[in-house]
Design an enzyme around this catalytic site. Structure first.
Site, PDB file in Angstrom:
ATOM      1  N   GLU A 200      19.889  47.787 -23.975  1.00  0.00           N
ATOM      2  CA  GLU A 200      18.983  47.435 -22.874  1.00  0.00           C
ATOM      3  C   GLU A 200      18.493  48.702 -21.949  1.00  0.00           C
ATOM      4  OE1 GLU A 200      16.963  44.752 -22.550  1.00  0.00           O
ATOM      5  OE2 GLU A 200      17.986  44.014 -24.512  1.00  0.00           O
TER       6      GLU A 200
ATOM      7  N   HIS B 182      12.694  42.530 -33.906  1.00  0.00           N
ATOM      8  CA  HIS B 182      13.900  42.633 -34.194  1.00  0.00           C
ATOM      9  C   HIS B 182      14.270  42.728 -35.496  1.00  0.00           C
ATOM     10  CE1 HIS B 182      14.048  41.079 -30.111  1.00  0.00           C
ATOM     11  NE2 HIS B 182      15.213  41.854 -29.867  1.00  0.00           N
TER      12      HIS B 182
END
Length: 598
Positions: A395, A491
């Site tokens: 992140e 993803h």
């Protein structure tokens, strides 16, 4: 998953209007692939910016700069071997241009050598006269964003191959499914069409994945880890006069990585703050179960003993230990490896807030807050906070991408799932550098590997993996490029470049590294011999910071990494040739490059 960067563009314009305001300018490093830590002087940066801006206008046919455009420097990179690179954001007649970013490349003598640009087309809209009023745009944004609309500002939207006059509107207190209720909505100022409606947070787990886990009935209760407390780490002695605050050495008992050392701030004789003065004041706070996006409103973690957490969720400090450890280890990786001074390379603190929201089963990079936000889990499917090390590394890398190429998805669906190769590349880079954070930390309780989310407690034992991406059945991650990849969920699509990176670093076929077994296939059955993780990581970082822009797709990424390899190791080097082989092994070649899409 991350939100597109459009919400941050206006801010970036505001803070980089002066060429001399470029604090923390990045330097490329020597042929080892690291970036030196020395920053250029303001005067030196200003002269490079001036030369790059002049070159952009002098070579308008190549750069796409046109009358009415203004270029404002976001970053300056001065390489020891002589090259200079200036990343610009663009305005047109005073309006920010979404998808108008470009990097101008110069020689040591400040001569123009090339450009990397997001928009291949002119960014001049057909009209600069809006048919919708700002008020109408705000009302529509509030409706589609399901929240409170802020002030609408005119922009030029050049992200879809055209150039349209549009309004950009922030929406707060959104009642959409995302835990962080802020969004950015872009409305066509002529037709009233919603051009984009995106969350401002960067969620680790996508809505699509969460739905899949619920359908499977999976309950994730990751195993915690304990370890022996390092004997050399004790609270600062109080036997002599001390002027506070001072740096102190403490210990934390985490949920996932055992007992770890923590550098903290001693504020009084028996008072300590979970804030690291040696890493620009990096700090973790408690969101107190609220959906805070203002770090100043978070509650400070303090103790009288400089010992934090008990390794269980029963102690609020335990999740904070994982977060602070993960954030500082991520900062250490970027600084040790590339000389990068913080997430934005500006020598400023990284920040985290744990216990975010009520039963939030996710973790976020939030650019509004400029910090990591960690939920505690929903108590049903997720039993513990998502504060594991590679989640933090992943992140925070989105923050690095936000500060550099600003890779953004092509589209976002009504559920918040994102699609497109630039977004997939963003996710891939977060996985690549997230795994590198593990290797850099080298924690025995969290052994480094090329797996992502292996400590989440998933039935398939990991979330994604770089050596053989399609072994991830939850997100349907793919190994190789095809024309369908262009609109893949980000993803799922991330596997293409993650696979290329692994092949570049470690090569194809079976290999055991640190006790983990890998077996990486190739599209054409070829054999690839890796050049090592150090060189592969240097190439991908240099490509990100010098040769990628907001619309970079996989074929562009191939070009970017080839340029980076040539810079670092030479165009006739083994490293350069292996970059080409690695991309071919995931079916990304010159021959199958699609027609220009942006």
């Amino acid at each position: 998953m991350r939100g597109p960067h459009i919400r941050g563009l206006a801010v970036a314009v505001a803070v980089t209007t002066a060429a001399t305001g470029l604090a923390g300018t990045a330097f490329a490093g020597p042929a080892t692939g690291t970036d030196g830590a020395t920053a250029s002087t303001d005067a030196g940066a200003a002269s490079v910016v001036t030369a790059a801006r002049a070159a952009a206008f002098a070579h308008a046919s190549a750069t796409g700069v046109t009358r009415g455009d203004e270029l404002r420097a976001q970053d300056v990179m001065i390489d020891p071997e002589g090259a200079r690179h200036v990343r610009f954001i663009r305005t047109h007649q005073g309006m920010p241009v979404l998808g108008g970013d470009l990097v101008v490349h110069l020689s040591h003598g400040l001569a123009y050598t090339g450009v990397t640009r997001a928009a291949d087309q002119s960014v001049r809209p057909a009209t600069t006269r809006a048919r919708l009023t700002a008020g109408q745009a705000e009302a529509k944004a509030a409706a589609v964003g399901k929240g409170d609309a802020g002030t609408a500002h005119l922009v030029v939207d050049a992200r879809d191959g055209g150039a349209a006059l549009a309004y950009q509107i922030p929406v707060t207190d959104s009642s959409t499914a995302e835990a962080v209720g802020t969004r950015t909505v872009v409305i066509d100022a002529v037709t009233g069409k919603v051009r984009s409606n995106t969350p401002d947070s960067d969620e680790f787990l996508s809505p699509k994945l969460l739905d899949t886990l619920r359908e499977r009935g999976e309950t994730l209760d990751p195993a915690t880890a304990t370890g022996v407390q390092p004997t050399s780490l004790t609270a600062a002695a109080a036997s002599r006069a001390v002027h506070y605050p001072v740096t102190a050495s403490g210990t934390g008992t985490s949920l996932f990585v055992g007992k770890v050392p923590l550098t903290t701030t001693r504020t009084a004789r028996t008072s300590y703050l979970l804030k690291d003065p040696t890493r620009w004041g990096t700090e973790t706070r408690d969101a107190k179960g609220k959906e805070l996006e203002n770090f100043a409103q978070g509650k400070k973690f303090t103790t009288t003993t400089n010992k934090w957490g008990n390794g269980a969720v029963s102690h609020r400090d335990s999740a904070a230990v994982d977060a602070q450890y993960g954030i500082t280890k991520t900062l250490d990786f970027y600084k040790k490896t590339f000389g990068r001074k913080g997430i934005a390379n500006n020598g400023k603190a990284a920040r985290g807030m744990v216990h975010f929201g009520n039963k939030v089963a996710n973790a976020f990079w939030d650019s509004t807050c400029g910090c990591m936000l960690y939920g505690d889990g929903d108590g049903d499917m997720f039993k513990k906070p998502l504060v594991v090390l590679d989640v933090t590394g992943h992140e925070l890398t989105h923050g690095v991408v936000d500060a550099t190429a600003k890779l953004e998805p092509t589209r976002v669906d009504a559920d918040g799932n994102q699609y497109g190769e630039a977004g997939s590349l963003n996710e891939s880079l977060a996985d690549i550098f997230g795994s590198n954070v593990e290797f850099s930390a080298n924690n025995a309780k969290n052994p480094p590997n090329y797996l992502i989310g292996e400590k989440l407690g998933l039935a398939q034992k990991f979330l994604r993996r770089l050596d053989h991406p399609s072994l991830d059945k939850l997100e349907g991650t793919i190994d190789y490029w095809s024309p369908q990849t262009y609109d893949a969920e980000v993803h799922a699509g991330s596997g293409v470049s993650s696979h290329a990176y692994y092949l570049l670093a470690e090569g194809s076929g079976r290999k055991t590294i640190g006790g983990f077994a890998y077996d990486s296939p190739t599209y054409d059955g070829s054999t690839v011999t890796g050049i090592g993780r150090t060189k592969a990581t240097a190439i991908f970082y240099r490509a990100l910071t010098r040769y990628m822009v907001s619309t970079t797709d996989f074929h562009d990424a191939r070009t970017a990494t080839l340029k980076a390899a040539a810079d670092l190791y030479g165009a006739s080097s083994t490293a350069y040739k292996t970059v080409d082989l690695a991309w071919a092994a995931v079916n990304v070649t010159v021959a199958n490059a699609p027609a220009a899409r942006h």
